[in-house]
Design an enzyme around this catalytic site. Structure first.
Site, PDB file in Angstrom:
ATOM      1  N   ASP A  30      75.050   8.318  76.146  1.00 19.14           N
ATOM      2  CA  ASP A  30      75.704   9.146  77.437  1.00 19.14           C
ATOM      3  C   ASP A  30      74.471   9.385  78.378  1.00 19.14           C
ATOM      4  O   ASP A  30      73.261   9.793  77.962  1.00 19.14           O
ATOM      5  CB  ASP A  30      76.021  10.459  76.759  1.00 19.14           C
ATOM      6  CG  ASP A  30      76.955  11.238  77.702  1.00 19.14           C
ATOM      7  OD1 ASP A  30      76.647  11.409  78.774  1.00 19.14           O
ATOM      8  OD2 ASP A  30      78.274  11.393  77.380  1.00 19.14           O
TER       9      ASP A  30
ATOM     10  N   ASN B 217      76.053  11.933  90.715  1.00 16.66           N
ATOM     11  CA  ASN B 217      77.211  11.724  91.674  1.00 16.66           C
ATOM     12  C   ASN B 217      77.183  12.574  92.917  1.00 16.66           C
ATOM     13  O   ASN B 217      77.242  12.471  93.827  1.00 16.66           O
ATOM     14  CB  ASN B 217      78.467  11.850  91.126  1.00 16.66           C
ATOM     15  CG  ASN B 217      78.782  10.456  90.430  1.00 16.66           C
ATOM     16  OD1 ASN B 217      78.435   9.474  90.632  1.00 16.66           O
ATOM     17  ND2 ASN B 217      79.520  10.551  89.293  1.00 16.66           N
TER      18      ASN B 217
ATOM     19  N   HIS C  56      79.089   8.875  94.936  1.00 17.65           N
ATOM     20  CA  HIS C  56      79.337   8.167  94.015  1.00 17.65           C
ATOM     21  C   HIS C  56      78.971   6.398  93.897  1.00 17.65           C
ATOM     22  O   HIS C  56      79.088   5.880  92.926  1.00 17.65           O
ATOM     23  CB  HIS C  56      81.184   7.992  93.955  1.00 17.65           C
ATOM     24  CG  HIS C  56      81.658   9.650  93.835  1.00 17.65           C
ATOM     25  ND1 HIS C  56      81.726   9.904  92.190  1.00 17.65           N
ATOM     26  CD2 HIS C  56      81.826  10.683  94.275  1.00 17.65           C
ATOM     27  CE1 HIS C  56      82.100  11.357  92.368  1.00 17.65           C
ATOM     28  NE2 HIS C  56      82.267  11.580  93.376  1.00 17.65           N
TER      29      HIS C  56
ATOM     30  N   ASP D 264      77.897   4.358  90.572  1.00 19.50           N
ATOM     31  CA  ASP D 264      78.336   3.262  90.275  1.00 19.50           C
ATOM     32  C   ASP D 264      77.058   2.434  90.039  1.00 19.50           C
ATOM     33  O   ASP D 264      77.310   1.612  89.203  1.00 19.50           O
ATOM     34  CB  ASP D 264      79.435   2.694  91.408  1.00 19.50           C
ATOM     35  CG  ASP D 264      80.606   3.269  91.295  1.00 19.50           C
ATOM     36  OD1 ASP D 264      80.826   4.127  90.166  1.00 19.50           O
ATOM     37  OD2 ASP D 264      81.567   3.172  91.994  1.00 19.50           O
TER      38      ASP D 264
ATOM     39  N   GLU E 108      80.532   7.801  81.786  1.00 22.11           N
ATOM     40  CA  GLU E 108      79.077   7.272  81.773  1.00 22.11           C
ATOM     41  C   GLU E 108      78.783   7.027  80.235  1.00 22.11           C
ATOM     42  O   GLU E 108      77.403   7.194  79.990  1.00 22.11           O
ATOM     43  CB  GLU E 108      78.224   8.387  82.433  1.00 22.11           C
ATOM     44  CG  GLU E 108      78.396   9.872  81.703  1.00 22.11           C
ATOM     45  CD  GLU E 108      79.403  10.547  82.004  1.00 22.11           C
ATOM     46  OE1 GLU E 108      79.328  12.047  81.824  1.00 22.11           O
ATOM     47  OE2 GLU E 108      80.242  10.299  82.417  1.00 22.11           O
TER      48      GLU E 108
END
Length: 209
Positions: free
Chosen positions: A114, A122, A127, A131, A158
């Protein structure tokens, strides 16, 4: 992808009577392959060339259709953002690996990974940068971070998962720590060229009888 060579198993042995005749396999305006044939006798050159041209024209459609089916199956098993296995494909593959583990007694350890504070990434970097973090992590997992024999997938959001095949828990702990350090050493930049610090937490579970 790499070229696929298919050779006629019933081809005659011995030297060719003339150089091989090669014909492109067309589909529309594209060339989807090539087919070659060597005449058995010099007198057969013209007949072989005519036959090969006919075969090449007929092969274009089936080859293109087969390649589209193969590509669609490949894409259905991959995560669109990271290019590694998606959750559904991983689940199907793991079902087979767990059965093999039960049957032969091979060790197997699963790691769930994780990304730490991903929402903050973010919020602070955008964002698109988030990504980029996930894409870079997918690339790391599918390269030298884990062995080629291990399975990696995006579990969702994630979260990523790694199956360390034929690996007992103590060996997986070493591998997971090495992976954690590799993630922390990644260089991921946001749109302004600022480095995004990326760390991850990893949990392990070993298969038991």
């Amino acid at each position: 992808g790499a070229p696929l060579r298919i050779e006629d198993e019933d081809a005659l042995d011995g030297p060719a009577a003339a150089p091989a005749i090669v014909e492109d396999i067309p589909f529309g305006r594209a060339c989807v392959g090539r087919v070659a044939m060597s005449p058995c006798a010099a007198r057969d050159v013209d007949a072989t060339r005519a036959l090969l041209a006919l075969v090449a024209r007929e092969l274009g459609g089936p080859i293109r259709m087969a390649s589209l089916v193969e590509e669609s199956q490949r894409l259905a098993s991959l995560d669109a953002l990271t290019g590694i296995m998606n959750r559904r494909s991983f689940g199907a593959t793991m079902a087979r690996e767990l059965e093999r583990t039960r049957r032969y007694g091979h060790p197997l350890t699963l790691a769930l990974l994780d990304v730490d504070r991903f929402k903050d990434i973010n919020d602070q970097h955008g964002h698109v940068a988030g990504d980029e973090v996930l894409t870079s992590l997918g690339a790391l997992l599918s390269s030298s971070a884990v062995r080629r024999t291990d399975l990696v997938a995006r579990w969702g959001g994630e979260e990523f998962v790694v199956a360390f095949l034929s690996t007992p828990e103590d060996g997986a702990i070493i591998a997971a720590e090495r992976l954690r350090a590799a993630i922390a050493a990644m260089t991921v930049l946001d749109g302004g060229g600022q480095r995004i610090p990326v760390t991850a937490s990893i949990g392990l579970a070993a298969a038991r009888e």
